[in-house]
Design an enzyme around this catalytic site. Structure first.
Site, PDB file in Angstrom:
ATOM      1  N   GLU A 174       8.773  -0.050   4.200  1.00  0.00           N
ATOM      2  CA  GLU A 174       8.072  -0.219   2.977  1.00  0.00           C
ATOM      3  C   GLU A 174       8.068   0.814   2.032  1.00  0.00           C
ATOM      4  O   GLU A 174       7.149   1.601   1.772  1.00  0.00           O
ATOM      5  CB  GLU A 174       6.411  -0.577   3.415  1.00  0.00           C
ATOM      6  N   GLU A 361       7.860  -7.214  10.248  1.00  0.00           N
ATOM      7  CA  GLU A 361       6.415  -6.988  10.721  1.00  0.00           C
ATOM      8  C   GLU A 361       5.884  -8.245  10.143  1.00  0.00           C
ATOM      9  O   GLU A 361       6.078  -8.962   9.105  1.00  0.00           O
ATOM     10  CB  GLU A 361       5.700  -5.757   9.931  1.00  0.00           C
TER      11      GLU A 361
HETATM   12  C1  FCB Z   1       2.171  -2.339   7.206  1.00  0.00           C
HETATM   13  C2  FCB Z   1       2.882  -0.818   7.804  1.00  0.00           C
HETATM   14  C3  FCB Z   1       2.239  -0.807   8.953  1.00  0.00           C
HETATM   15  C4  FCB Z   1       0.933  -1.238   9.511  1.00  0.00           C
HETATM   16  C5  FCB Z   1       0.728  -2.620   8.961  1.00  0.00           C
HETATM   17  C6  FCB Z   1      -0.454  -3.171   9.237  1.00  0.00           C
HETATM   18  O1  FCB Z   1       2.232  -2.237   5.684  1.00  0.00           O
HETATM   19  O2  FCB Z   1       4.055  -0.936   7.710  1.00  0.00           O
HETATM   20  O3  FCB Z   1       2.510   0.582   9.546  1.00  0.00           O
HETATM   21  O4  FCB Z   1       0.039  -0.472   8.844  1.00  0.00           O
HETATM   22  O5  FCB Z   1       1.260  -2.945   7.656  1.00  0.00           O
END
Ligand code: FCB
Length: 454
Positions: A174, A361
């Site tokens: 990110e 994710e």
């Molecule tokens: C993302 C992050 C991860 C975690 C999730 C919930 O933005 O990459 O580290 O905090 O959110």
């Protein structure tokens, strides 16, 4: 039981070689922040700024994964993980950011990789998940173009150690959140509120990525290299021209801002204009990355929610994002929108035609309760996961080449400025005792992977 809990039907929509994985990151789980020569990172510093983190929580102990990685690898295997995405703490490997490599720190990741492989789990190594050495922040951090050299040296140290066993790499997690939330909004470490600094941080992450790609490609045969980009769905609050433009610019200034250059197109024109009009590029020069080449083997997509964008005027960045009244939300107050995931996947396909997309994710925080028998019945998380996995299947059916899904997260952990108050895990961690309990969602996810493999 509703249909969405039916793992056989859902799993059956995926091929046998689909990668079911879990994700986590170093600072959020490792603890042991002063052990074996680890140096301080910007999160060690930021967590101690009064008011920066709920309850003043730090990652000092976290999930104590640095000591419990063997047990954790076994748990991952028990949950049916085919792959595990973790990040490397730069401060363990090169404690002062530059200079001598700390063997003991590097050895931890060496042992972790072996342990994962012994359990039949493919490691996916992410080089940077926000925990920059404090010593480098003291020299300007990612706003200083020297970081490209620093990051190259750090990458070389890790890559040369793990190249014989790891082919799946990520350079950055990110980059938009790290650039903008940490250097413009100031709500993540290092807590800076200065847009031109944030723009330089974004620029230097892209340039560092290209340098690291060279390092990885020259050392690893058959490497696959990606960046985890957070693209949530931004929709206009109304049909008004201003709202529609604001939602489009939301993506252009944050998401396509990274993906367009990584696909060899340079920064998006509309994003450039919007940032300039808002004064974000005043007094700085962006370098970007050479046009014409693609610097990604796959897109890592981190998707969590829908953002509803309302413009207050025609001006760029004069907007707010909200959750509409009555919308379904998680414990983060994030708007649950599985159809947004399908829409974003289709949009990525339309814009970039990537060879591959991996969901790096996806997951949800809920205020889980432990039942009298000790189990953790988190039906809300199962429902969230089931609907998002189905959304991935819908996109695949429409031709989007999604090859893997890594759920966030393996276990409850340190959720940045929320400390330990938000639980994202498929395993519950009782922090005082470090006891791990597989939640209902963990059992469900294991069954899903099994359904696919049959
Ligand atoms: C993302 C992050 C991860 C975690 C999730 C919930 O933005 O990459 O580290 O905090 O959110």
């Amino acid at each position: 039981m509703t249909d969405e809990f039916d793992t056989a039907a859902l799993g059956g929509r995926f091929p046998a070689d689909f990668t079911w994985g879990f994700a986590a990151s170093a600072y959020q789980i490792e603890g042991a922040t002063t052990e074996d020569g680890r140096g301080p990172s910007i999160w060690d510093t930021f967590a101690r700024v009064p008011g920066a983190v709920v309850n003043g929580d730090t990652g000092d102990v976290a999930c104590d994964h640095y000591h419990r990685y063997r047990e954790d690898a076994r748990l991952l295997a028990e949950l049916g993980a085919k792959a595990y995405r973790f990040s490397v703490a730069w401060t363990r490997v090169i404690p002062a950011g530059t200079g001598a490599v700390n063997r003991k720190g590097l050895d931890f990741y060496d042992r972790l990789v072996d342990e994962l492989l012994d359990n039949g789990i493919q490691p996916m190594v992410n080089l940077f998940h926000w925990d920059l050495p404090q010593a480098l922040q003291d020299r300007g951090g990612f706003a200083n173009p020297e970081v490209i050299g620093w990051f190259t040296d750090f990458s070389s140290a890790v890559v040369s150690k793990l190249a014989d066993r790891v082919s799946d790499w990520m350079t950055f997690n990110e980059p938009g959140v790290f650039a903008f939330l940490a250097h413009a909004d100031g709500i993540h470490a290092p807590g800076i509120k200065h847009w031109p600094t944030a723009m330089l941080v974004a620029d230097n992450q892209l340039r560092s990525h290209v340098a690291a790609v060279e390092v990885i490609r020259s050392a690893v045969t058959d490497s696959r290299i990606g960046v985890a980009i957070d693209v949530n769905q931004a929709v206009p609050a109304t049909d008004s021209e201003d709202d529609v433009r604001a939602a489009a610019l939301w993506h252009a200034t944050r998401d396509w801002w990274f993906l367009d250059p990584l696909f060899g197109r340079g920064y998006p024109e509309d994003g450039l204009e919007a940032h300039a009009a808002a004064g974000h590029t005043a007094g700085i020069e962006l370098v970007g990355i050479p046009k014409g080449s693609v610097y990604l083997d796959y897109i890592g997509l981190n998707y969590y929610r829908r953002e509803t964008v309302s413009a207050h005027s025609e001006r760029a960045f004069d907007w707010t994002t909200d959750v509409p009244a009555g919308a379904e939300v998680t414990d983060m107050n994030w708007h649950v929108a599985p159809d947004g995931l399908t829409a974003i996947l289709l949009e990525l396909q339309r814009r970039y035609s990537p060879k591959e997309i991996v969901i790096s994710e996806n997951g949800a925080a809920y205020d889980d309760k432990v039942a009298a028998d000790g189990s953790v019945p988190d039906a809300d998380r199962v429902s969230y996961l089931a609907r998002h996995v189905a959304a991935v299947a819908d996109a695949r059916d429409a031709g989007v080449p999604v090859t893997g899904y890594f759920t966030w997260s393996f276990m409850d952990n340190y959720e940045w400025s929320f400390g330990y108050t938000k639980r994202f895990g498929l395993i519950r961690v009782d922090f005082p005792t470090q006891r791990r309990t597989i939640k209902q969602s963990g059992h469900w996810y294991r069954d899903l992977g099994t359904a696919v493999r049959r």
